[in-house]
Design a protein around this motif. Structure first.
Motif, PDB file in Angstrom:
ATOM      1  N   THR A  87      81.744   1.320 125.835  1.00 35.87           N
ATOM      2  CA  THR A  87      81.678   1.980 124.628  1.00 35.87           C
ATOM      3  C   THR A  87      81.808   0.897 123.386  1.00 35.87           C
ATOM      4  OG1 THR A  87      83.195   3.495 125.475  1.00 35.87           O
ATOM      5  CG2 THR A  87      82.898   3.722 123.404  1.00 35.87           C
ATOM      6  N   PRO A  88      80.691   1.305 122.542  1.00 33.54           N
ATOM      7  CA  PRO A  88      80.358   0.208 121.353  1.00 33.54           C
ATOM      8  C   PRO A  88      81.612   0.402 120.556  1.00 33.54           C
ATOM      9  CG  PRO A  88      79.273   2.266 121.113  1.00 33.54           C
ATOM     10  CD  PRO A  88      79.522   2.299 122.332  1.00 33.54           C
ATOM     11  N   ALA A  89      81.837  -1.105 120.270  1.00 29.03           N
ATOM     12  CA  ALA A  89      83.005  -1.168 119.084  1.00 29.03           C
ATOM     13  C   ALA A  89      82.331  -1.580 118.000  1.00 29.03           C
ATOM     14  CB  ALA A  89      84.118  -2.392 119.969  1.00 29.03           C
ATOM     15  N   THR A  90      81.278  -2.017 117.647  1.00 21.95           N
ATOM     16  CA  THR A  90      80.760  -2.483 116.445  1.00 21.95           C
ATOM     17  C   THR A  90      79.491  -1.689 116.142  1.00 21.95           C
ATOM     18  OG1 THR A  90      79.387  -4.400 117.553  1.00 21.95           O
ATOM     19  CG2 THR A  90      81.595  -4.996 117.032  1.00 21.95           C
ATOM     20  N   LEU A  91      79.040  -1.932 114.820  1.00 24.98           N
ATOM     21  CA  LEU A  91      77.892  -1.250 114.593  1.00 24.98           C
ATOM     22  C   LEU A  91      76.534  -1.974 115.184  1.00 24.98           C
ATOM     23  CD1 LEU A  91      76.040   0.287 112.465  1.00 24.98           C
ATOM     24  CD2 LEU A  91      76.117  -1.296 110.844  1.00 24.98           C
ATOM     25  N   GLU A  92      76.634  -3.251 115.391  1.00 19.13           N
ATOM     26  CA  GLU A  92      75.753  -3.960 116.097  1.00 19.13           C
ATOM     27  C   GLU A  92      75.347  -3.656 117.569  1.00 19.13           C
ATOM     28  OE1 GLU A  92      76.267  -8.141 116.333  1.00 19.13           O
ATOM     29  OE2 GLU A  92      74.392  -8.578 117.506  1.00 19.13           O
ATOM     30  N   THR A 105      76.430  -0.572 118.773  1.00 17.69           N
ATOM     31  CA  THR A 105      75.826   1.054 118.529  1.00 17.69           C
ATOM     32  C   THR A 105      74.418   0.934 118.148  1.00 17.69           C
ATOM     33  OG1 THR A 105      78.018   1.643 117.674  1.00 17.69           O
ATOM     34  CG2 THR A 105      75.959   3.111 117.154  1.00 17.69           C
ATOM     35  N   THR A 106      74.050  -0.014 117.640  1.00 17.59           N
ATOM     36  CA  THR A 106      72.544  -0.172 117.304  1.00 17.59           C
ATOM     37  C   THR A 106      71.685  -0.266 118.313  1.00 17.59           C
ATOM     38  OG1 THR A 106      72.771  -0.710 114.978  1.00 17.59           O
ATOM     39  CG2 THR A 106      70.635  -1.341 115.722  1.00 17.59           C
ATOM     40  N   ALA A 107      72.318  -1.515 119.401  1.00 16.41           N
ATOM     41  CA  ALA A 107      71.515  -1.850 120.452  1.00 16.41           C
ATOM     42  C   ALA A 107      71.662  -0.786 121.414  1.00 16.41           C
ATOM     43  CB  ALA A 107      72.334  -3.095 121.185  1.00 16.41           C
ATOM     44  N   ILE A 108      72.573  -0.078 121.684  1.00 15.79           N
ATOM     45  CA  ILE A 108      72.482   1.021 122.553  1.00 15.79           C
ATOM     46  C   ILE A 108      71.530   2.300 122.039  1.00 15.79           C
ATOM     47  CG2 ILE A 108      73.874   3.046 123.470  1.00 15.79           C
ATOM     48  CD1 ILE A 108      76.224   1.296 123.423  1.00 15.79           C
ATOM     49  N   THR A 109      71.397   2.447 120.784  1.00 15.73           N
ATOM     50  CA  THR A 109      70.391   3.297 120.254  1.00 15.73           C
ATOM     51  C   THR A 109      68.959   3.003 120.344  1.00 15.73           C
ATOM     52  OG1 THR A 109      71.895   4.116 118.471  1.00 15.73           O
ATOM     53  CG2 THR A 109      69.685   4.497 118.069  1.00 15.73           C
ATOM     54  N   ALA A 110      68.902   1.783 120.128  1.00 15.91           N
ATOM     55  CA  ALA A 110      67.684   1.051 120.719  1.00 15.91           C
ATOM     56  C   ALA A 110      67.212   1.238 122.154  1.00 15.91           C
ATOM     57  CB  ALA A 110      67.406  -0.290 120.023  1.00 15.91           C
TER      58      ALA A 110
END
Length: 291
Positions: A194-199, A201-206
């Motif tokens: 589960t994403p813990a940072t904005l970076e 989260t951005t990588a998962i969205t990409a």
């Protein structure tokens, strides 16, 4: 690299039929061949057709087409509804089910893989979705063996390999989510938490946007990743239900072949996988659009 030819159709049929096609012309029954043209036209249309439209699609006069259609209805190969439109009959359905029962995706792909390797002079890998993820089941190496740790039985990352990403692009979301949790155990895999940072989260969205594009294009590529100096192209094969059943990947040294998504090799791979999908009973949408 040799110029990849269009995958031949004669190899898609039993050896006896291929032998007939490759030998001197055999005498057949012209009336049955005309009936076959009508059946082929109906299959290509994909929807029930009236007499006029079906005859036009087969390129023959309605007066010629009608008696053939009457016989096809009598034998059960076609049926005709109350509006006068023709569609597959009971015998056609039974023949189709019989063919589907005998299909084996890996067996059907085996000869095709050998041909692809010979035509492209690239290494070719075939993978199925096993219990642990995308698993290599066939590997044909080129005359210049690649320095990669890829073997039959290797389980590939869903994130960092083209074969894995192609599978991921067509899997139901709940199945993909479960498999991503185990990606770290696969070749070139990574922990998927589960994403813990904005970076993160951005990588998962990409990543999910990348999967959307793969599904729209029907092919994926990787340049120097996960193995530096190795380029890969991968494309899916679907079964009669529309589910992904195989992924075929082409691998070669960088600059040894055109690995672009719109290049000659990519076009050849798409044709080969679409041909295999058709043999699995899958009928692709008429067009593919990338938004």
């Amino acid at each position: 690299m040799k110029t990849p030819p269009v995958p031949p159709t004669t190899e898609n049929f039993p050896a006896q039929l291929a032998a007939l096609n490759n030998s001197k012309p055999q005498r057949g029954i012209q009336a049955l061949e005309s009936s076959g043209e009508l059946l082929a036209a109906l299959v290509s249309a994909g929807v029930p057709l009236c007499l006029r439209d079906l005859a036009q699609a087969a390129g023959m006069p309605t007066a010629k087409a009608f008696p053939h259609l009457v016989s096809l209805v009598k034998t059960g190969l076609l049926s005709r509804d109350q509006s006068g439109c023709f569609s597959a009959g009971a015998l056609s359905l039974e023949l189709g089910l019989l063919a589907l029962q005998r299909l084996s995706p890996t067996r059907e792909a085996e000869k095709e893989i050998l041909k692809i390797a010979n035509d492209t002079e690239l290494s070719v890998a075939t993978a199925v979705l096993g219990p642990l993820g995308p698993t290599v089941v066939q590997l044909e190496e080129s005359a210049r063996p690649l320095h990669v740790s890829l073997r039959i039985g290797t389980v590939l990352s869903l994130v960092n390999t083209t074969i894995g990403r192609v599978f991921a692009a067509y899997l139901p979301p709940e199945i993909l989510a479960d498999l991503l949790g185990q990606d770290a155990i696969r070749m070139a895999g990574e922990a998927w938490n589960t994403p813990a940072t904005l970076e993160e989260t951005t990588a998962i969205t990409a990543y999910y946007e990348q999967l959307r594009l793969i599904a729209a294009r029907g092919i994926d590529s990787a340049l120097d990743n996960p193995v530096p100096g190795i380029h890969t192209l991968s494309a899916p094969v679907f079964d009669h239900t529309g589910a992904i059943c195989l992924v075929i990947g082409l691998m070669g040294y960088s600059k040894s072949f055109d690995s672009s998504l719109d290049g000659e090799v990519a076009h050849y791979l798409r044709q080969a996988t679409e041909s295999l999908s058709h043999r699995m009973g899958y009928f692709a949408p008429s067009s593919r659009v990338v938004a």
